[in-house]
Write an enzyme that holds these catalytic residues in place. Structure first.
Site, PDB file in Angstrom:
ATOM      1  N   ASP A  87       0.870  -1.171   0.000  1.00 42.33           N
ATOM      2  CA  ASP A  87       0.000   0.000   0.000  1.00 42.33           C
ATOM      3  C   ASP A  87       0.911   1.226   0.000  1.00 42.33           C
ATOM      4  O   ASP A  87       1.907   1.264   0.735  1.00 42.33           O
ATOM      5  CB  ASP A  87      -0.847   0.049   1.273  1.00 42.33           C
ATOM      6  CG  ASP A  87      -1.999  -0.941   1.266  1.00 42.33           C
ATOM      7  OD1 ASP A  87      -2.066  -1.787   0.360  1.00 42.33           O
ATOM      8  OD2 ASP A  87      -2.830  -0.871   2.196  1.00 42.33           O
ATOM      9  N   HIS A 143       4.427  -7.753  -0.122  1.00 38.47           N
ATOM     10  CA  HIS A 143       4.052  -9.026  -0.727  1.00 38.47           C
ATOM     11  C   HIS A 143       4.691  -9.136  -2.114  1.00 38.47           C
ATOM     12  O   HIS A 143       5.084  -8.132  -2.713  1.00 38.47           O
ATOM     13  CB  HIS A 143       2.530  -9.132  -0.826  1.00 38.47           C
ATOM     14  CG  HIS A 143       1.855  -9.180   0.513  1.00 38.47           C
ATOM     15  ND1 HIS A 143       1.322 -10.338   1.038  1.00 38.47           N
ATOM     16  CD2 HIS A 143       1.648  -8.217   1.444  1.00 38.47           C
ATOM     17  CE1 HIS A 143       0.817 -10.078   2.232  1.00 38.47           C
ATOM     18  NE2 HIS A 143       0.998  -8.795   2.497  1.00 38.47           N
ATOM     19  N   SER A 244       8.440   3.464   4.889  1.00 40.76           N
ATOM     20  CA  SER A 244       9.600   3.602   4.008  1.00 40.76           C
ATOM     21  C   SER A 244       9.184   3.601   2.546  1.00 40.76           C
ATOM     22  O   SER A 244       8.089   4.042   2.197  1.00 40.76           O
ATOM     23  CB  SER A 244      10.622   2.510   4.283  1.00 40.76           C
ATOM     24  OG  SER A 244      11.859   2.873   3.714  1.00 40.76           O
TER      25      SER A 244
END
Length: 289
Positions: A87, A143, A244
């Site tokens: 995200d 992921h 980050s």
């Protein structure tokens, strides 16, 4: 003001501060900050796997898993589709021209400096890149963006400057001087790609699901796996123990980006980013409309 803040950032022991905050975020007493943190960053608690009261410390909440199904994986069975690994917000994207990537307007950096190896950078010369920034409000597990095989990895110690707009627009070579861990993946038709996980101020750790290596230990490491690790699109890659940036790299003429995407767009893990181009058909195997 920006100049003053940058001077302070240069003087601060950023790595030490990040270790301390990471240590504190794992203490039981940090649990008291979870409600404030969730409200401050407007976190969608309905997506969290557990109730807010069940997290034993701030870091456990920050690196929370999501409920099953809230991040569907686009074309999960299509081996050529590429999805967002996180995200976040697309900060920059485009072609890698003469080994150069754009950090921000008026600032660029070199691919081989980011990778930490001129030889490994060769695979991505004249290829494509996409930089995605994760804000504190975002889900912070990463992921796999495609199915394939992890062939090697590299850990590069460095600084821990913030990766927010202020730093990105003012600190030259920000991503190559910050700590980073790169995972190299080859898809099932042999095309190479990589995902560079960039550390930042307050990022206590970058941790991986497939190896015990982690960031902010001051240890450099390069490893080639004798037996490549098979991964499936959507599998967990690792997590940031605070926010980050990730930078995705693709070989020349191997990737076609989703036409509607542009810098500044918010994306969610599992969302369609584009497709590998099958060299046998010269088609991207794009989804049916």
């Amino acid at each position: 003001m920006d100049r003053t803040l940058l001077t302070i950032l240069n003087l601060l022991p950023k790595n030490l501060i990040s270790r301390f905050i990471g240590f504190f975020a794992n203490l039981p007493m940090s649990k008291t900050l979870i409600p404030w943190f969730a409200k401050r960053y407007n976190i969608n608690l309905e997506e969290a796997e557990k109730d807010i009261s069940e997290y034993p410390c701030l870091n456990q909440f920050f690196t929370r898993h999501l409920k099953a199904g809230v991040r569907p994986i686009h074309q999960v069975d299509n081996p050529l589709s590429v999805v967002s690994p996180v995200d976040g917000k697309i900060a920059q994207m485009g072609e890698i021209i003469n080994g150069t990537l754009i950090q921000a307007k008026g600032l660029d950096y070199q691919l081989n400096h980011l990778i930490g190896s001129t030889m490994e950078a060769e695979a991505f010369q004249d290829g494509y890149y996409m930089t995605i920034y994760l804000a504190p409000t975002d889900y912070h597990r990463m992921h796999h963006y495609a199915s394939g095989f992890i062939k090697k990895m590299r850990v590069i110690p460095g600084q821990l400057f913030p990766v927010n707009v202020l730093a990105v627009n003012n600190v030259r070579n920000l991503f190559p001087i910050n700590e980073r861990i790169t995972t190299y993946i080859e898809n099932k038709i042999g095309q190479k790609s990589a995902i560079v996980k960039v550390g930042a101020t307050v990022v206590g750790k970058i941790k991986l699901a497939y190896h015990k290596a982690e960031s902010n230990k001051g240890l450099a490491m390069a490893k080639t796996f004798e037996t490549p690790i098979e991964v499936t699109k959507g599998d967990e890659l690792g997590y940031f123990a605070m926010g980050s940036t990730v930078i995705m790299l693709f070989e020349k003429d191997s990737f076609k980006v989703q036409a509607s995407l542009k810098a500044g767009d918010a994306v969610q893990m599992g969302q369609d980013l584009g497709h590998f181009i099958d060299p046998n058909t010269q088609k991207s195997n794009s989804p049916a409309k």
